[in-house]
Design an enzyme around this catalytic site. Structure first.
Site, PDB file in Angstrom:
ATOM      1  N   PHE A 277      25.896  11.758  19.221  1.00 43.58           N
ATOM      2  CA  PHE A 277      24.594  11.661  19.821  1.00 43.58           C
ATOM      3  C   PHE A 277      24.051  12.917  19.992  1.00 43.58           C
ATOM      4  CE2 PHE A 277      26.786  13.168  23.585  1.00 43.58           C
ATOM      5  CZ  PHE A 277      25.900  13.930  24.114  1.00 43.58           C
TER       6      PHE A 277
ATOM      7  N   ARG B  59      23.053   5.930  21.083  1.00 42.69           N
ATOM      8  CA  ARG B  59      22.394   6.462  22.096  1.00 42.69           C
ATOM      9  C   ARG B  59      20.998   7.001  21.816  1.00 42.69           C
ATOM     10  NH1 ARG B  59      27.381   9.869  25.028  1.00 42.69           N
ATOM     11  NH2 ARG B  59      28.698   9.065  23.434  1.00 42.69           N
TER      12      ARG B  59
ATOM     13  N   SER C  81      33.724  12.811  19.215  1.00 45.28           N
ATOM     14  CA  SER C  81      34.935  13.301  20.090  1.00 45.28           C
ATOM     15  C   SER C  81      36.395  13.376  19.443  1.00 45.28           C
ATOM     16  CB  SER C  81      34.757  12.417  21.447  1.00 45.28           C
ATOM     17  OG  SER C  81      34.931  11.263  20.921  1.00 45.28           O
TER      18      SER C  81
ATOM     19  N   CYS D  70      29.016  20.917  20.122  1.00 43.33           N
ATOM     20  CA  CYS D  70      30.327  21.290  19.863  1.00 43.33           C
ATOM     21  C   CYS D  70      30.538  22.862  19.708  1.00 43.33           C
ATOM     22  CB  CYS D  70      30.701  20.422  18.714  1.00 43.33           C
ATOM     23  SG  CYS D  70      30.060  21.097  17.057  1.00 43.33           S
TER      24      CYS D  70
ATOM     25  N   GLU E  45      36.948  18.893  27.333  1.00 50.59           N
ATOM     26  CA  GLU E  45      35.719  19.096  26.986  1.00 50.59           C
ATOM     27  C   GLU E  45      34.810  18.625  27.986  1.00 50.59           C
ATOM     28  OE1 GLU E  45      34.267  17.032  23.551  1.00 50.59           O
ATOM     29  OE2 GLU E  45      33.345  19.050  22.831  1.00 50.59           O
TER      30      GLU E  45
HETATM   31  P1  NAD Z   1      31.683   9.710  20.279  1.00 49.46           P
HETATM   32  O1  NAD Z   1      33.113  10.051  19.690  1.00 49.46           O
HETATM   33  O2  NAD Z   1      31.811   9.051  21.472  1.00 49.46           O
HETATM   34  O3  NAD Z   1      30.781   9.061  19.221  1.00 49.46           O
HETATM   35  C1  NAD Z   1      30.791   9.348  17.733  1.00 49.46           C
HETATM   36  C2  NAD Z   1      30.453   8.141  16.992  1.00 49.46           C
HETATM   37  O4  NAD Z   1      31.489   7.314  16.958  1.00 49.46           O
HETATM   38  C3  NAD Z   1      29.489   7.361  17.266  1.00 49.46           C
HETATM   39  O5  NAD Z   1      28.575   6.833  16.427  1.00 49.46           O
HETATM   40  C4  NAD Z   1      30.028   6.251  18.223  1.00 49.46           C
HETATM   41  O6  NAD Z   1      29.057   5.019  18.134  1.00 49.46           O
HETATM   42  C5  NAD Z   1      31.200   6.163  17.212  1.00 49.46           C
HETATM   43  N1  NAD Z   1      32.273   5.354  18.265  1.00 49.46           N
HETATM   44  C6  NAD Z   1      32.412   5.523  19.624  1.00 49.46           C
HETATM   45  N2  NAD Z   1      33.394   5.014  20.102  1.00 49.46           N
HETATM   46  C7  NAD Z   1      34.191   4.423  19.005  1.00 49.46           C
HETATM   47  C8  NAD Z   1      35.169   3.536  19.007  1.00 49.46           C
HETATM   48  N3  NAD Z   1      36.065   3.300  20.025  1.00 49.46           N
HETATM   49  N4  NAD Z   1      35.547   3.053  17.656  1.00 49.46           N
HETATM   50  C9  NAD Z   1      35.053   3.550  16.457  1.00 49.46           C
HETATM   51  N5  NAD Z   1      33.694   4.181  16.702  1.00 49.46           N
HETATM   52  C10 NAD Z   1      33.408   4.746  17.827  1.00 49.46           C
HETATM   53  O7  NAD Z   1      30.816  11.043  20.400  1.00 49.46           O
HETATM   54  P2  NAD Z   1      29.797  11.533  20.999  1.00 49.46           P
HETATM   55  O8  NAD Z   1      29.831  11.238  22.610  1.00 49.46           O
HETATM   56  O9  NAD Z   1      28.517  10.547  20.331  1.00 49.46           O
HETATM   57  O10 NAD Z   1      29.428  13.020  20.784  1.00 49.46           O
HETATM   58  C11 NAD Z   1      30.038  14.179  21.248  1.00 49.46           C
HETATM   59  C12 NAD Z   1      31.373  14.454  20.888  1.00 49.46           C
HETATM   60  O11 NAD Z   1      30.913  14.845  19.562  1.00 49.46           O
HETATM   61  C13 NAD Z   1      31.619  15.685  21.563  1.00 49.46           C
HETATM   62  O12 NAD Z   1      33.051  15.671  21.648  1.00 49.46           O
HETATM   63  C14 NAD Z   1      31.539  16.952  20.510  1.00 49.46           C
HETATM   64  O13 NAD Z   1      32.140  18.110  20.738  1.00 49.46           O
HETATM   65  C15 NAD Z   1      31.608  15.997  19.337  1.00 49.46           C
HETATM   66  N6  NAD Z   1      30.827  16.771  18.275  1.00 49.46           N
HETATM   67  C16 NAD Z   1      31.633  17.604  17.370  1.00 49.46           C
HETATM   68  C17 NAD Z   1      31.188  18.128  16.273  1.00 49.46           C
HETATM   69  C18 NAD Z   1      31.852  19.117  15.075  1.00 49.46           C
HETATM   70  O14 NAD Z   1      31.289  19.265  14.198  1.00 49.46           O
HETATM   71  N7  NAD Z   1      32.968  19.230  15.655  1.00 49.46           N
HETATM   72  C19 NAD Z   1      29.611  18.361  16.177  1.00 49.46           C
HETATM   73  C20 NAD Z   1      28.909  17.603  17.049  1.00 49.46           C
HETATM   74  C21 NAD Z   1      29.432  16.930  18.137  1.00 49.46           C
END
Ligand code: NAD
Length: 501
Positions: free
Chosen positions: A151, A179, A228, A283, A385
């Site tokens: 998101f 979201r 995440s 991130c 985090e």
């Molecule tokens: P998230 O892991 O909740 O969701 C990411 C994606 O995974 C979404 O499209 C979501 O629909 C999907 N998803 C969620 N739960 C799932 C499940 N149980 N099974 C399969 N798919 C699922 O992450 P978020 O809250 O949207 O984003 C924030 C996180 O992303 C933070 O931890 C941040 O550090 C990380 N992030 C990392 C980077 C990087 O480059 N390392 C960049 C941006 C964000």
């Protein structure tokens, strides 16, 4: 009951419904549901994969320069439509408009880099590797590729993925965050306008059911994920078990080291943006300062306190505001819970943003900037985090102590050091176990022609996102050895292994 505008999927060049489940999309600055998002079921995702699969042979055969031209046109369209795209980002994510613009600009730079794909796809050629024998390596597209995005950068992170995948000759299925899905969908529609044939890029909105379909369908060759760490680990394990190439970028907890010789006022300014920009939902945000020496820590805390008092919190649509709301009520509760926990764990809450009130936007998920001092490694607010506007200051005696702390942390996404000492900066950047390092640069997010990725539990896979690594991730190397012996010359069978001896 008010009927909310419906957000659909983009499959085979058309906006389509699909899936019997749906969920509301909220404006975090008001707390009101403003749209309804259809959640794709397995059948809908399979339609998108089938469309990408059917589009692949013709797209792969399209000359790279023609594919690249679509990216050049898309870049122009993104610039022309920047206001509309950023309005969607701010309406669904909450970040201030200037930050949405920054995110879009970084995304556009990835599109620009993807327009150089013909140059980047050039192979390697060697003449006369043997008698009348030439050899070359080329980089072939994989087929249907997929991306699952978070998101916090709803427009930029999808642009890390599909422009290069598509410029390399693949087709793509994107699953944006549920979201704040609208900006990625609008950008995909602009890509069609730029000349992308139907089916080359498909967008399915959804949740776990959609993701699991992408992870298990045999037609999908590679999956890029950003989100995440627990989900990244799941995506990596499941995708690999299903024979796919996977890169899964996860969470972070980035430390900024402030040395005793640092320019403290400038370090404080840099830390303000890095800790509280985008409400800490980056991130590459800096949620931890490791101050070397008590005098440094005291000066940093005093400086931050003054700057936080000047910050303006409110809707991202008002240019006077520095920080918008958190993304959802659930995330607000989680971040506020961490602040409560930090107090219970014994950290000193120097600035408490929990009671912030925003006139006229009382339903929004606003949390003011929070600042802790005396954070310790055993605390949950250190280990986990938080992903919110919560900055913790830690006190150590030496640079080595700071580095040991950082190296012991499970995440290794980004870090930075503020110093005027070149030797210390060089020692730090050479040895720290982190993927992206800044020296007097608080957010060392690589530009589009370098690649982005963390170490340790911030990335699962071998190749980083975007930049040169993306070309390698979205292609397979093939090495061809070719010989044209002179006609009429008889050659006997050779049973030893061929060499140049
Ligand atoms: P998230 O892991 O909740 O969701 C990411 C994606 O995974 C979404 O499209 C979501 O629909 C999907 N998803 C969620 N739960 C799932 C499940 N149980 N099974 C399969 N798919 C699922 O992450 P978020 O809250 O949207 O984003 C924030 C996180 O992303 C933070 O931890 C941040 O550090 C990380 N992030 C990392 C980077 C990087 O480059 N390392 C960049 C941006 C964000």
């Amino acid at each position: 009951m008010q009927t909310l505008p419906l957000i659909q999927h983009l499959i085979d060049g058309q906006l389509v419904a699909g899936g019997s489940r749906s969920q509301e999309v909220f404006n975090p600055a008001t707390g009101k549901a403003e749209k309804r998002l259809l959640l794709a079921d397995k059948t809908t995702v399979e339609q998108a994969i089938a469309s990408a699969h059917a589009a692949y042979p013709a797209w792969r055969a399209t000359p790279p320069l023609k594919r690249a031209r679509v990216m050049s046109k898309l870049k122009n369209l993104l610039e022309e439509n920047a206001e509309a795209i950023c309005a969607l980002v701010t309406a669904e994510h909450g970040k201030v408009l200037s930050d949405s613009m920054g995110e879009l600009q970084r995304g556009i730079e990835n599109v620009e880099y993807a327009s150089y794909a013909p140059e980047l796809l050039k192979g390697e050629h060697s003449k006369n590797v043997g008698p009348a024998m030439d050899s070359w390596s080329e980089f072939q597209a994989l087929g249907v590729t997929a991306g699952i995005t978070p998101f916090n950068f709803p427009v930029m992170v999808p642009l890390w993925m599909w422009p290069m995948a598509i410029a390399c000759g693949n087709t793509f299925v994107l699953k944006p965050s549920e979201r704040d899905p609208s900006s990625a969908l609008l950008v995909a529609q602009l890509a069609l306008q730029a000349g992308l044939p139907p089916g080359v890029l498909n967008v399915v909105n959804g949740d776990k059911e959609a993701v699991d379909t992408l992870l298990t369908d045999k037609r999908v060759q590679a999956v890029s994920f950003v989100g995440s760490t627990p989900i990244a680990e799941y995506i990596y394990a499941t995708g690999c078990a299903n024979g796919k190439r996977v890169q899964a970028l996860g969470g972070a907890k980035n430390h900024a080291v402030v040395m005793p010789d640092a320019d403290v006022p400038n370090a404080v300014s840099a830390l303000m943006g890095a800790a509280y920009g985008s409400c800490g939902e980056r991130c590459m945000a800096i949620p931890l300062v490791v101050a070397v020496g008590d005098a440094t820590a005291d000066a940093v805390v005093a400086g931050l306190k003054v700057e936080i008092a000047k910050m303006k919190v409110g809707p991202g649509t008002d240019a006077a505001n520095d920080m918008g709301p958190l993304v959802t009520q659930q995330h607000f509760n989680k971040v506020k819970g961490f602040v409560d926990q930090g107090v219970a764990e014994g950290a000193t809450l120097v600035v408490d943003g929990r009671g912030v009130k925003v006139n006229g936007a009382e339903g929004g998920y606003f949390l003011g900037a929070c600042l802790f001092d005396h954070v310790k490694p055993g605390m949950k607010i250190y280990q986990e985090e938080i992903f919110g506007p919560v900055l913790g200051v830690m006190r150590v005696k030496t640079l080595q102590e700071a580095m040991d702390l950082i190296d012991a942390h499970e995440y290794g996404n980004g870090t930075c050091i503020f110093t005027r000492d070149g030797e210390a900066a060089r020692y730090f950047s050479d040895n720290i176990l982190v993927g992206m390092v800044g020296v007097n640069v608080p957010l060392p997010v690589p530009v589009a022609y370098h690649s982005f990725g963390g170490w340790k539990r911030s990335l699962f896979g071998d190749l980083h996102a975007y930049g040169p690594d993306a070309v390698r991730f979205y292609t397979k190397r093939k090495t061809i050895t070719q010989r044209w012996p002179s006609a009429g010359v008889r050659e006997g069978a050779v049973f030893s292994f061929p060499t140049n001896r």
